[in-house]
Scaffold this motif. Structure first.
Motif, PDB file in Angstrom:
ATOM      1  N   VAL A 172       0.889  -1.166   0.000  1.00 18.14           N
ATOM      2  CA  VAL A 172       0.000   0.000   0.000  1.00 18.14           C
ATOM      3  C   VAL A 172       0.925   1.213   0.000  1.00 18.14           C
ATOM      4  O   VAL A 172       1.644   1.444   0.977  1.00 18.14           O
ATOM      5  N   MET A 173       0.944   1.931  -1.088  1.00 17.58           N
ATOM      6  CA  MET A 173       1.872   3.060  -1.177  1.00 17.58           C
ATOM      7  C   MET A 173       1.212   4.323  -0.651  1.00 17.58           C
ATOM      8  O   MET A 173       0.167   4.751  -1.125  1.00 17.58           O
ATOM      9  N   LYS A 174       1.848   4.908   0.339  1.00 16.37           N
ATOM     10  CA  LYS A 174       1.369   6.186   0.883  1.00 16.37           C
ATOM     11  C   LYS A 174       1.809   7.277  -0.096  1.00 16.37           C
ATOM     12  O   LYS A 174       2.998   7.419  -0.370  1.00 16.37           O
ATOM     13  N   LEU A 175       0.863   8.029  -0.605  1.00 18.69           N
ATOM     14  CA  LEU A 175       1.202   9.000  -1.661  1.00 18.69           C
ATOM     15  C   LEU A 175       1.520  10.391  -1.133  1.00 18.69           C
ATOM     16  O   LEU A 175       2.116  11.192  -1.844  1.00 18.69           O
ATOM     17  N   ASN A 176       1.056  10.709   0.062  1.00 20.20           N
ATOM     18  CA  ASN A 176       1.422  12.016   0.624  1.00 20.20           C
ATOM     19  C   ASN A 176       2.024  11.814   2.008  1.00 20.20           C
ATOM     20  O   ASN A 176       2.028  10.704   2.547  1.00 20.20           O
ATOM     21  N   GLY A 177       2.519  12.885   2.564  1.00 18.51           N
ATOM     22  CA  GLY A 177       3.128  12.792   3.879  1.00 18.51           C
ATOM     23  C   GLY A 177       3.674  14.152   4.272  1.00 18.51           C
ATOM     24  O   GLY A 177       3.771  15.066   3.442  1.00 18.51           O
ATOM     25  N   LYS A 178       3.986  14.281   5.544  1.00 20.22           N
ATOM     26  CA  LYS A 178       4.585  15.528   6.039  1.00 20.22           C
ATOM     27  C   LYS A 178       5.398  15.195   7.278  1.00 20.22           C
ATOM     28  O   LYS A 178       5.225  14.112   7.845  1.00 20.22           O
ATOM     29  N   THR A 179       6.245  16.116   7.686  1.00 19.36           N
ATOM     30  CA  THR A 179       6.937  15.933   8.958  1.00 19.36           C
ATOM     31  C   THR A 179       6.115  16.616  10.047  1.00 19.36           C
ATOM     32  O   THR A 179       5.190  17.379   9.745  1.00 19.36           O
ATOM     33  N   ASN A 180       6.469  16.364  11.298  1.00 21.33           N
ATOM     34  CA  ASN A 180       5.769  17.111  12.362  1.00 21.33           C
ATOM     35  C   ASN A 180       6.606  18.303  12.852  1.00 21.33           C
ATOM     36  O   ASN A 180       6.369  18.822  13.923  1.00 21.33           O
ATOM     37  N   LEU A 181       7.561  18.713  12.015  1.00 23.42           N
ATOM     38  CA  LEU A 181       8.423  19.835  12.404  1.00 23.42           C
ATOM     39  C   LEU A 181       7.748  21.184  12.178  1.00 23.42           C
ATOM     40  O   LEU A 181       8.083  22.177  12.815  1.00 23.42           O
ATOM     41  N   VAL A 182       6.795  21.198  11.249  1.00 22.32           N
ATOM     42  CA  VAL A 182       6.081  22.449  10.951  1.00 22.32           C
ATOM     43  C   VAL A 182       4.871  22.538  11.866  1.00 22.32           C
ATOM     44  O   VAL A 182       4.137  21.562  12.008  1.00 22.32           O
ATOM     45  N   LYS A 183       4.684  23.691  12.485  1.00 19.55           N
ATOM     46  CA  LYS A 183       3.556  23.823  13.403  1.00 19.55           C
ATOM     47  C   LYS A 183       2.395  24.526  12.690  1.00 19.55           C
ATOM     48  O   LYS A 183       2.539  25.031  11.596  1.00 19.55           O
ATOM     49  N   GLY A 184       1.247  24.549  13.326  1.00 13.86           N
ATOM     50  CA  GLY A 184       0.081  25.188  12.717  1.00 13.86           C
ATOM     51  C   GLY A 184      -0.800  24.171  12.022  1.00 13.86           C
ATOM     52  O   GLY A 184      -0.567  22.961  12.116  1.00 13.86           O
ATOM     53  N   ASP A 185      -1.828  24.654  11.313  1.00 12.55           N
ATOM     54  CA  ASP A 185      -2.750  23.735  10.650  1.00 12.55           C
ATOM     55  C   ASP A 185      -1.998  22.886   9.627  1.00 12.55           C
ATOM     56  O   ASP A 185      -1.225  23.411   8.821  1.00 12.55           O
ATOM     57  N   PRO A 186      -2.216  21.588   9.647  1.00 10.21           N
ATOM     58  CA  PRO A 186      -1.413  20.704   8.796  1.00 10.21           C
ATOM     59  C   PRO A 186      -1.830  20.667   7.325  1.00 10.21           C
ATOM     60  O   PRO A 186      -3.015  20.760   6.997  1.00 10.21           O
ATOM     61  N   LEU A 187      -0.813  20.535   6.490  1.00 12.50           N
ATOM     62  CA  LEU A 187      -0.998  20.320   5.054  1.00 12.50           C
ATOM     63  C   LEU A 187      -0.065  19.185   4.659  1.00 12.50           C
ATOM     64  O   LEU A 187       1.135  19.217   4.950  1.00 12.50           O
ATOM     65  N   SER A 188      -0.617  18.184   3.997  1.00 15.51           N
ATOM     66  CA  SER A 188       0.187  17.052   3.535  1.00 15.51           C
ATOM     67  C   SER A 188      -0.074  16.892   2.039  1.00 15.51           C
ATOM     68  O   SER A 188      -1.207  16.634   1.638  1.00 15.51           O
ATOM     69  N   THR A 189       0.957  17.094   1.231  1.00 17.74           N
ATOM     70  CA  THR A 189       0.730  17.066  -0.222  1.00 17.74           C
ATOM     71  C   THR A 189       1.372  15.836  -0.851  1.00 17.74           C
ATOM     72  O   THR A 189       2.188  15.142  -0.230  1.00 17.74           O
ATOM     73  N   GLN A 190       1.029  15.622  -2.105  1.00 17.36           N
ATOM     74  CA  GLN A 190       1.436  14.404  -2.809  1.00 17.36           C
ATOM     75  C   GLN A 190       2.950  14.362  -3.041  1.00 17.36           C
ATOM     76  O   GLN A 190       3.547  15.326  -3.511  1.00 17.36           O
ATOM     77  N   LEU A 191       3.536  13.209  -2.751  1.00 14.02           N
ATOM     78  CA  LEU A 191       4.982  13.023  -2.902  1.00 14.02           C
ATOM     79  C   LEU A 191       5.305  11.906  -3.895  1.00 14.02           C
ATOM     80  O   LEU A 191       6.440  11.780  -4.339  1.00 14.02           O
ATOM     81  N   CYS A 192       4.297  11.110  -4.193  1.00 16.74           N
ATOM     82  CA  CYS A 192       4.511   9.977  -5.107  1.00 16.74           C
ATOM     83  C   CYS A 192       3.289   9.885  -6.019  1.00 16.74           C
ATOM     84  O   CYS A 192       2.155  10.063  -5.557  1.00 16.74           O
TER      85      CYS A 192
END
Ligand code: FBP
Length: 259
Positions: free
Chosen positions: A72-92
Motif C-alpha cells: 500500500v503506497m502512501k502518496l502524501n506525507g509531512k513531517t511534524n516539524l512544521v507547526k500550525g494547521d497541517p498540510l500534507s501534499t502528494q509526494l509519489c
C-alpha cells in the motif's frame, strides 16, 4: 461501468490488517529502536505475520519492498516539524506506485485544517487515476487543526468518515475513541466505504485485543496498525491474536492465548 476496484488483493472476506510503517516520515525516528529502525525487520514481520498489506512511503518501498506482501503506497506525507494547521501534499504519483508494485494507494486528509481544500482536491485527482487503474484508495481521515476542538468526538469522526465516502475512498483509516456506540455511527456514516482503525501509541496488548474485539463488533473491517506491532517484544504473537479476532471473530479471552 461503476467502481471496478480490486479489493481482493488487500482484503479477505471483507477484512484486513495492514502494517503501517510511514512513521519515519510523520514522526521521525523517535518511534524506533535499534531493531525496528530497519525496514527489513518490518518487511519480515509483514511476511511472517501475513499482513493484508504493508504501508510504505516511496523511498522505503524502492529500497526494501520485496513483493511478498501487498504494497500500500502512501502518496502524501509531512513531517511534524512544521507547526500550525497541517498540510500534507502528494509526494509519489499513482503511476510510480503501480511501477513499484502497489496494490492500493493511501493518502491522508486533515479535515478541518485551513488547508483541507488542497488535500480534498489532490485526493480527488488521485482517486480518479487510481480507480481508472483498478487500484483501491485508502484515505487516512484525520480531523486536525485549530478549528477542531476534539478530534475524537463522535460527530467529528462521523463527519470525517462521511467525507471519505463522499470523496470516493474505498477504505478509510480512522482513530477509535474507545466508544463502540460512537464507532457504530461512524461506520454507518461511511456507508459502503470500509473502515479500518489506526493503532496509535503502544498500549497494553490485552487492552488492544479487547478494543479490537469491540471495533469489529461495531462494524469496522479491521486495523491499519504500526507501533503496536513493531514496538512489541513479540510482534508475531500479537499479530496472531489480532488476526484471530479480525478474521475468525475470536473472543478476547480466546485470542489472548496467543500472547
Ligand atoms: P500507528 O498504528 O503507529 O498509530 O500508525 C498509524 C498512523 O496513521 C500511521 O500510518 C501514521 O504514520 C501515523 O499513525 C500518524 O500519526 P499522527 O496521529 O501522529 O499523525
Amino acid at each position: 461501468m461503476f467502481n471496478m476496484v480490486n479489493l481482493g488483493n488487500i482484503m479477505s472476506k471483507g477484512r484486513s490488517i495492514f502494517l503501517a510503517y510511514d512513521q519515519g516520515m510523520e514522526h521521525g525516528p523517535k518511534d524506533f529502536n535499534d531493531r525496528n529502525v530497519d525496514p527489513k525487520y518490518i518487511m519480515s514481520i509483514a511476511e511472517k505475520g501475513r499482513f493484508s498489506g504493508i504501508i510504505f512511503q516511496k523511498g522505503v518501498a524502492e529500497k526494501y519492498y520485496r513483493g511478498s506482501v501487498p504494497l500500500v503506497m502512501k502518496l502524501n506525507g509531512k513531517t511534524n516539524l512544521v507547526k500550525g494547521d497541517p498540510l500534507s501534499t502528494q509526494l509519489c504519483s499513482v503511476r510510480e506506485a503501480v511501477k513499484l508494485g502497489a496494490k492500493a494507494v493511501g493518502y491522508t486528509i486533515y479535515i478541518g485544517s485551513v488547508h483541507e481544500q488542497k488535500m480534498l482536491k489532490e485526493f480527488g485527482s488521485i482517486e480518479e487515476e487510481a480507480h481508472a487503474k483498478g487500484l483501491p484508495v485508502i484515505a487516512w481521515m484525520y480531523p486536525r487543526g485549530k478549528a477542531i476542538k476534539n478530534d475524537t468526538s463522535r460527530d467529528v469522526l462521523a463527519y470525517a468518515a462521511r467525507v471519505g465516502l463522499e470523496l470516493g475512498a474505498d477504505i478509510i483509516k480512522m482513530k477509535y475513541n474507545g466508544n463502540p456506540g460512537d464507532l457504530k455511527w461512524i461506520v454507518k456514516s461511511a456507508g459502503k466505504t470500509k473502515v479500518v482503525i489506526a493503532g496509535g501509541l503502544k498500549k497494553d496488548e490485552k487492552k488492544l485485543i479487547r478494543d479490537t474485539y469491540d471495533i469489529m463488533k461495531s462494524g469496522a473491517c479491521g486495523l491499519a496498525i504500526g507501533r503496536n506491532i513493531w514496538q512489541s517484544e513479540s510482534p508475531l504473537k500479537i499479530t496472531k491474536a489480532l488476526k484471530k479476532v479480525i478474521f475468525h471473530g475470536a473472543k478476547p479471552k480466546e485470542a489472548m492465548k496467543e500472547l
